[in-house]
Design a protein around this motif. Structure first.
Motif, PDB file in Angstrom:
ATOM      1  N   GLY A  94       0.833  -1.197   0.000  1.00 33.64           N
ATOM      2  CA  GLY A  94       0.000   0.000   0.000  1.00 33.64           C
ATOM      3  C   GLY A  94       0.862   1.238   0.000  1.00 33.64           C
ATOM      4  N   ARG A  95       0.243   2.357  -0.240  1.00 36.50           N
ATOM      5  CA  ARG A  95       0.965   3.620  -0.233  1.00 36.50           C
ATOM      6  C   ARG A  95       0.023   4.725   0.228  1.00 36.50           C
ATOM      7  N   HIS A  96       0.553   5.618   1.076  1.00 36.72           N
ATOM      8  CA  HIS A  96      -0.239   6.717   1.619  1.00 36.72           C
ATOM      9  C   HIS A  96       0.332   8.046   1.140  1.00 36.72           C
ATOM     10  N   ASP A  97      -0.424   8.726   0.297  1.00 39.78           N
ATOM     11  CA  ASP A  97      -0.057  10.067  -0.155  1.00 39.78           C
ATOM     12  C   ASP A  97      -1.084  11.056   0.357  1.00 39.78           C
ATOM     13  N   PHE A  98      -0.615  12.130   0.968  1.00 42.39           N
ATOM     14  CA  PHE A  98      -1.499  13.175   1.484  1.00 42.39           C
ATOM     15  C   PHE A  98      -1.795  14.182   0.377  1.00 42.39           C
ATOM     16  N   ARG A  99      -3.097  14.451   0.164  1.00 44.66           N
ATOM     17  CA  ARG A  99      -3.503  15.402  -0.873  1.00 44.66           C
ATOM     18  C   ARG A  99      -4.736  16.175  -0.409  1.00 44.66           C
ATOM     19  N   LEU A 100      -4.830  17.429  -0.797  1.00 44.50           N
ATOM     20  CA  LEU A 100      -6.059  18.174  -0.587  1.00 44.50           C
ATOM     21  C   LEU A 100      -7.128  17.549  -1.481  1.00 44.50           C
ATOM     22  N   THR A 101      -8.256  17.200  -0.901  1.00 47.00           N
ATOM     23  CA  THR A 101      -9.274  16.472  -1.645  1.00 47.00           C
ATOM     24  C   THR A 101      -9.715  17.217  -2.894  1.00 47.00           C
ATOM     25  N   ALA A 102      -9.825  18.536  -2.808  1.00 40.58           N
ATOM     26  CA  ALA A 102     -10.290  19.316  -3.963  1.00 40.58           C
ATOM     27  C   ALA A 102      -9.317  19.271  -5.135  1.00 40.58           C
ATOM     28  N   GLU A 103      -8.084  18.832  -4.857  1.00 45.55           N
ATOM     29  CA  GLU A 103      -7.073  18.821  -5.908  1.00 45.55           C
ATOM     30  C   GLU A 103      -6.728  17.426  -6.419  1.00 45.55           C
ATOM     31  N   VAL A 104      -7.379  16.405  -5.897  1.00 47.23           N
ATOM     32  CA  VAL A 104      -7.105  15.024  -6.325  1.00 47.23           C
ATOM     33  C   VAL A 104      -7.596  14.830  -7.759  1.00 47.23           C
ATOM     34  N   THR A 105      -6.715  14.315  -8.602  1.00 43.27           N
ATOM     35  CA  THR A 105      -7.097  14.057  -9.993  1.00 43.27           C
ATOM     36  C   THR A 105      -7.768  12.694 -10.120  1.00 43.27           C
ATOM     37  N   GLU A 106      -8.409  12.473 -11.250  1.00 48.10           N
ATOM     38  CA  GLU A 106      -9.026  11.169 -11.498  1.00 48.10           C
ATOM     39  C   GLU A 106      -7.970  10.070 -11.492  1.00 48.10           C
ATOM     40  N   GLU A 107      -6.820  10.371 -12.062  1.00 39.79           N
ATOM     41  CA  GLU A 107      -5.739   9.387 -12.137  1.00 39.79           C
ATOM     42  C   GLU A 107      -5.216   9.049 -10.739  1.00 39.79           C
ATOM     43  N   GLN A 108      -5.067  10.061  -9.875  1.00 34.35           N
ATOM     44  CA  GLN A 108      -4.584   9.822  -8.515  1.00 34.35           C
ATOM     45  C   GLN A 108      -5.591   9.003  -7.718  1.00 34.35           C
ATOM     46  N   SER A 153      -6.580  12.578   3.060  1.00 37.37           N
ATOM     47  CA  SER A 153      -6.354  11.185   2.661  1.00 37.37           C
ATOM     48  C   SER A 153      -7.659  10.538   2.215  1.00 37.37           C
ATOM     49  N   ALA A 154      -8.464  11.260   1.456  1.00 38.74           N
ATOM     50  CA  ALA A 154      -9.792  10.746   1.108  1.00 38.74           C
ATOM     51  C   ALA A 154      -9.705   9.428   0.352  1.00 38.74           C
ATOM     52  N   ALA A 155      -8.840   9.360  -0.649  1.00 44.13           N
ATOM     53  CA  ALA A 155      -8.737   8.129  -1.438  1.00 44.13           C
ATOM     54  C   ALA A 155      -8.155   6.998  -0.602  1.00 44.13           C
ATOM     55  N   TYR A 156      -7.095   7.294   0.145  1.00 42.46           N
ATOM     56  CA  TYR A 156      -6.455   6.284   0.988  1.00 42.46           C
ATOM     57  C   TYR A 156      -7.431   5.758   2.037  1.00 42.46           C
ATOM     58  N   THR A 157      -8.136   6.671   2.697  1.00 40.45           N
ATOM     59  CA  THR A 157      -9.077   6.282   3.736  1.00 40.45           C
ATOM     60  C   THR A 157     -10.218   5.462   3.156  1.00 40.45           C
ATOM     61  N   ALA A 158     -10.735   5.876   2.017  1.00 38.92           N
ATOM     62  CA  ALA A 158     -11.808   5.112   1.378  1.00 38.92           C
ATOM     63  C   ALA A 158     -11.325   3.711   1.020  1.00 38.92           C
ATOM     64  N   ASP A 190       7.103   3.440  12.573  1.00 37.36           N
ATOM     65  CA  ASP A 190       8.392   4.014  12.194  1.00 37.36           C
ATOM     66  C   ASP A 190       8.938   3.222  11.005  1.00 37.36           C
ATOM     67  N   THR A 191       8.522   3.625   9.808  1.00 37.64           N
ATOM     68  CA  THR A 191       8.937   2.968   8.574  1.00 37.64           C
ATOM     69  C   THR A 191       9.527   4.009   7.628  1.00 37.64           C
ATOM     70  N   PRO A 192      10.216   3.585   6.565  1.00 36.66           N
ATOM     71  CA  PRO A 192      10.787   4.546   5.614  1.00 36.66           C
ATOM     72  C   PRO A 192       9.755   5.519   5.049  1.00 36.66           C
ATOM     73  N   GLN A 193       8.518   5.054   4.861  1.00 40.00           N
ATOM     74  CA  GLN A 193       7.493   5.918   4.288  1.00 40.00           C
ATOM     75  C   GLN A 193       7.189   7.116   5.179  1.00 40.00           C
ATOM     76  N   VAL A 194       7.255   6.903   6.503  1.00 42.49           N
ATOM     77  CA  VAL A 194       6.981   7.991   7.442  1.00 42.49           C
ATOM     78  C   VAL A 194       7.983   9.131   7.264  1.00 42.49           C
ATOM     79  N   HIS A 195       9.216   8.774   6.951  1.00 43.37           N
ATOM     80  CA  HIS A 195      10.275   9.776   6.850  1.00 43.37           C
ATOM     81  C   HIS A 195      10.284  10.498   5.504  1.00 43.37           C
ATOM     82  N   THR A 196       9.381  10.111   4.609  1.00 40.40           N
ATOM     83  CA  THR A 196       9.312  10.775   3.305  1.00 40.40           C
ATOM     84  C   THR A 196       7.943  11.397   3.063  1.00 40.40           C
ATOM     85  N   ILE A 197       7.169  11.565   4.146  1.00 38.09           N
ATOM     86  CA  ILE A 197       5.831  12.144   4.011  1.00 38.09           C
ATOM     87  C   ILE A 197       5.917  13.567   3.456  1.00 38.09           C
ATOM     88  N   GLU A 198       5.093  13.837   2.469  1.00 38.16           N
ATOM     89  CA  GLU A 198       4.974  15.182   1.929  1.00 38.16           C
ATOM     90  C   GLU A 198       3.550  15.667   2.175  1.00 38.16           C
TER      91      GLU A 198
END
Length: 252
Positions: A94-108, A153-158, A190-198
């Motif tokens: 899995g992968r968790h990317d933080f995005r403003l919901t209003a800016e999420v594209t169809e592809e994302q 995290s609307a897409a991730y949470t869903a 505490d995983t590598p993904q946590v240290h690269t959160i944007e």
């Protein structure tokens, strides 16, 4: 280390190149399992396999892109081809990317759902015939975002709510069959993904950090221990459960 033995059993772990996936590979190998580690990054998978060289179990690895259904089917087939059977599927990728919901594209949106939910479905679909033969089990890795909301995290949470629903649906479908299906919902690790959160510009970082309990981030090993328990005979009566592992974050 758990006393549960996986000697003679075959475990497929997705997303196995780092973090919780790598911890699960080591945990099962330490318990004597033959582990097929699957992910996109073959170099990092080789490092994970090398770290298990002195453990009782055997580790093989191969490619997997969980966003591609055919790749899910190929990974399951490869695990069975290498080791001759399949007893446990750990849907960890899995992968968790933080995005403003209003800016999420169809592809994302489509990609987030494919990676965080579609992969678990298609790997399970391919694995179930083999698991029914061995009276095996599936452990899905969701997230605390599978039981509560998570900001930006609307897409991730869903998708992670979908993993919880998938777990329950498969459990009910197979309640009379020799197959168990359970789910783990980790909090912040505490995983590598946590240290690269944007975090997106304009986001409230306090809302992002709501995933972290007062005790701080957990180790991946501590969550892998719960995954291994659910996959073991010690959990023979556990079917369709959703196990939150979050240092007490959701208790309050």
């Amino acid at each position: 280390m758990s006393s549960a033995s996986f000697a003679g059993r075959v475990v497929l772990v997705t997303g196995a190149s780092s973090g919780l996936g790598a911890a699960c590979v080591r945990r099962f190998a330490a318990a004597g399992a033959s582990v097929y580690a699957a992910a996109r990054d073959q170099a990092r998978l080789a490092e994970v396999a090398a770290s298990c060289a002195e453990l009782p179990g055997e580790v093989a690895f191969g490619p997997l892109d969980v966003a591609v259904p055919a790749s899910c089917r190929e990974a399951v087939a490869a695990a069975v081809e290498v080791f001759g059977r399949l007893d446990v599927l750990v849907n960890n990728a899995g992968r968790h990317d933080f995005r403003l919901t209003a800016e999420v594209t169809e592809e994302q949106w489509a990609h987030d759902v494919a990676v965080n939910l579609g992969g678990a479905f298609f790997c399970s679909q391919a694995a179930i015939p083999h698991l029914l033969e061995t009276a095996g089990n599936i452990v899905n890795v969701a997230s605390v975002a599978g039981v509560v909301g998570e900001a930006y995290s609307a897409a991730y949470t869903a998708a992670k709510h979908g993993v919880v629903g998938l777990t329950k649906a498969l459990a009910v479908e197979h309640v009379k069959a020799p197959l168990r299906v359970n789910c783990v919902c980790p909090g912040g690790m505490d995983t590598p993904q946590v240290h690269t959160i944007e975090v997106p510009e304009g986001a409230d970082f306090e809302l992002v950090m709501r995933i972290s309990a007062a005790r701080g981030f957990m180790s991946a090993d501590s969550v892998a221990a719960v995954v291994a328990f659910l996959a073991s005979d010690d959990a023979a009566a556990v079917h369709g459960s959703v196990q939150v592992v979050d240092h007490g974050h959701l208790a309050g």
